[in-house]
Design a protein around this motif. Structure first.
Motif, short mmCIF file in Angstrom:
data_model
loop_
_atom_site.label_atom_id
_atom_site.label_comp_id
_atom_site.label_asym_id
_atom_site.label_seq_id
_atom_site.Cartn_x
_atom_site.Cartn_y
_atom_site.Cartn_z
N GLN A 299 0.71 -0.88 0.49
CA GLN A 299 -0.46 0.10 0.07
C GLN A 299 1.26 1.22 -0.30
N VAL A 300 0.35 2.07 -0.81
CA VAL A 300 1.11 3.82 -1.12
C VAL A 300 0.12 4.65 -0.90
N VAL A 301 0.50 5.93 -0.41
CA VAL A 301 -0.53 6.51 0.00
C VAL A 301 0.24 7.97 -1.65
N LEU A 302 -0.86 8.28 -2.05
CA LEU A 302 -0.62 9.49 -2.95
C LEU A 302 -1.33 11.11 -2.21
N PHE A 303 -0.78 11.93 -2.96
CA PHE A 303 -0.72 13.22 -2.05
C PHE A 303 -0.55 14.69 -2.98
N GLY A 304 -1.59 14.98 -3.85
CA GLY A 304 -0.88 16.63 -4.05
C GLY A 304 -0.96 16.78 -5.42
N GLY A 305 0.08 17.91 -6.18
CA GLY A 305 0.67 17.97 -7.39
C GLY A 305 -0.32 18.96 -7.51
N ARG A 306 0.09 18.97 -9.14
CA ARG A 306 -0.45 20.27 -9.84
C ARG A 306 -1.32 19.04 -11.54
N GLY A 307 -2.30 19.29 -11.25
CA GLY A 307 -3.34 18.50 -12.21
C GLY A 307 -3.34 19.72 -13.45
N LEU A 318 -5.09 6.41 -2.34
CA LEU A 318 -4.79 5.32 -1.74
C LEU A 318 -4.48 4.38 -2.82
N LEU A 319 -2.92 3.59 -3.31
CA LEU A 319 -2.66 1.95 -3.96
C LEU A 319 -3.27 1.08 -2.99
N ASP A 320 -3.45 0.00 -3.08
CA ASP A 320 -3.69 -1.16 -2.99
C ASP A 320 -3.35 -2.40 -3.96
N ILE A 321 -2.32 -3.55 -3.75
CA ILE A 321 -2.39 -4.29 -4.84
C ILE A 321 -2.40 -5.40 -3.75
N GLN A 322 -2.86 -5.80 -2.45
CA GLN A 322 -3.45 -7.02 -2.24
C GLN A 322 -4.28 -8.10 -3.08
N GLU A 323 -3.90 -8.98 -2.30
CA GLU A 323 -4.37 -10.04 -3.09
C GLU A 323 -5.34 -10.06 -4.04
N GLN A 324 -3.61 -9.83 -4.99
CA GLN A 324 -4.34 -10.15 -6.49
C GLN A 324 -4.71 -8.50 -7.20
N CYS A 325 -5.44 -8.18 -6.60
CA CYS A 325 -6.13 -7.21 -6.75
C CYS A 325 -5.12 -5.78 -7.08
N GLU A 326 -5.21 -5.13 -8.27
CA GLU A 326 -4.59 -3.66 -7.76
C GLU A 326 -5.74 -2.68 -8.46
N ARG A 327 -5.89 -1.16 -6.87
CA ARG A 327 -6.48 -0.70 -7.22
C ARG A 327 -6.87 0.41 -6.58
#
Length: 463
Positions: A299-307, A318-327
């Motif tokens: 798990q990693v957390v993304l924050f902010g930036g310029r859109g 939150l990027l979650d790649i547990q249990e063979q599921c990337e979301r």
């Protein structure tokens, strides 16, 4: 009759609970498996349990369990510990959990006579802590030149406020800025960036510190297969498991902001790797100048930036790649009790995992390019590790419990953006180098200068 009465009275007594028959060492083992709140509740049951549940040995072990052995050694090497004035581990544990202030310190070079042999001012470089060394590479500087130098500095346990930079001998990946560099084990994994000709890159390099910091050995990673991310700079990257790195967003060809996510799976010897793109139902807006921070395995957390449209963002994913599921999961926060949250959106900031299970966010700039000098802490314990109940690919959490603006005491650095920061192995000290700060002529909006200052952010624990 007396015998009958005595027998009846004996039958009316409840037998002792089985846990009362356990030896203290067995109870100690059980307590180490429980959450902290449960341990505190357990301590209120009786005097014997209170003495055990509040013991220094238990709370030192809990500290080690929660935040790792290196953080324990950091506390033991503090001046208070050396003077025999160390507070009880339970008190220190609570202070970490209630962290509300940090102290900044200028870092001085050990050899003033060689002060000219220091890293040049720069921004959008990389700064990492690996095998007890700070490693600085590349970046952009005034005049549009992109640096290709590598510097190292050994960080000792006894005095984190002085160090000595050494320019490392190395075959470099080539001058660039806006690249990313991630620590994987004892190695560095560098990806992408923008070179002197303005070309976006998508090469991957592995770096290792050698010869007591005098060398940094870089080698080009062999990519297995034809699939790899398009060239980019000003993206974000993080490790997400032991041999896996994630890259997200950035500025691609023709200056287009990207919203794609890629995962690099490295071989055991780090000589080769395989890329694949993450396909998620959630639509992550394109951005650059944002951060990705590892919070726990997978798990990693993304924050902010310029859109798009140059708007500065303050969203959290939150990027979650547990249990063979990337979301990707968007995290919304209810800030009814935190009026200061309006200042959270930013680009070009740093976001570093620190002791106590928090992400320390520092600096950056707003939509009007005003430089920030504030410190925020995001408590990752408020983000469930599993079992997230989603509402259309998102979840709403209490912002007042998750976010806290920290007070800065002592020396106050200039507000800056596109600096770089990294924590030592204990997570108690964060090192910050470079960035862009406002110039002397503040009336001129383009008056910016590049910084070469190195300072340390210390979590105030009363040691």
């Amino acid at each position: 009759m007396a015998e009958i009465a005595s027998t009846s009275a004996g039958r009316g007594q409840s037998p002792p609970a089985p846990i009362m028959n356990l030896a203290d060492d067995h109870l100690f083992t059980v307590l180490l498996l429980l959450p902290v709140d449960s341990i505190l509740s357990f301590s209120a049951t009786c005097k014997r349990f209170r003495n055990l549940a509040c013991s220094d040995s238990l709370w030192e072990s809990l500290w080690r369990r929660e935040w790792g052995p290196s953080s324990v050694e950091s506390v033991k090497s503090s001046s208070s510990a050396r003077d025999g004035l160390l507070l009880p581990w339970m008190v220190l544990f609570k202070r970490v959990c209630k962290l509300d202030s940090v102290s900044c310190h200028r870092i001085t070079d050990l050899d003033d006579e060689e002060s000219s042999l220091l890293p040049l001012p720069r921004a959008s470089h990389s700064l990492n802590f690996v095998t007890d060394y700070l490693v600085l590479f590349g970046g952009g500087r005034e005049g549009g030149r992109h640096l290709d130098d590598t510097w190292t500095a050994y960080v000792g346990e006894s005095n984190q406020k002085t160090l000595k930079w050494k320019k490392a001998d190395s075959v470099t990946p080539g001058g660039r800025f806006g690249h990313t560099c991630v620590v994987i084990g004892d190695s560095l994994v560098l990806f992408g960036g923008i070179n002197d000709r303005g070309e976006r890159l998508n090469d991957t390099w592995i770096g290792r510190v050698g010869c007591h910091g005098k060398q940094l050995l870089w080698k080009l990673l062999t990519v297995v297969g034809a699939l790899k991310p398009p060239p980019r700079g000003a993206h974000a990257a993080s490790c997400i498991s032991e041999k896996t790195m994630v890259v997200q967003g950035g500025i691609g060809l023709s200056g287009v902001r990207l919203g794609d996510t890629w995962i690099l799976e490295l071989s055991e010897d780090l000589n080769s790797g395989t890329w694949h793109e993450v396909v998620s139902n959630a639509l992550l807006p394109p951005r650059s100048g944002h951060t990705l921070t590892y919070i726990r395995e997978n798990q990693v957390v993304l924050f902010g930036g310029r859109g798009l449209g140059y708007d500065v963002l303050g969203d959290v994913w939150l990027l979650d790649i547990q249990e063979q599921c990337e979301r990707w999961i968007q995290i919304f926060y209810d800030f009814q009790e935190l009026e200061e949250s309006a200042s959270l959106p930013r680009v070009g900031h740093s976001a570093t995992l620190i002791l106590g299970g928090r992400i320390l966010i520092y600096g950056g700039e707003d939509t009007f390019r005003h430089k920030k000098d504030d410190f925020w802490a995001l408590d990752i314990k408020t983000i469930p590790s599993k079992g997230l109940q989603l509402d259309g690919g998102s979840v709403c959490l209490n912002g007042s419990k998750a976010w806290k603006r920290l007070d800065g005491v002592s020396y106050k650095p200039k507000g800056r953006s596109f600096h770089r920061a990294c924590a030592d192995s204990s997570g108690r000290y964060v090192y910050v180098f470079g960035g862009m700060v406002d110039g002397l002529h503040l009336a001129v909006t383009s008056s910016l200068r590049f910084e070469s200052e190195l300072f340390m952010v210390e979590l105030l624990l009363g040691l």
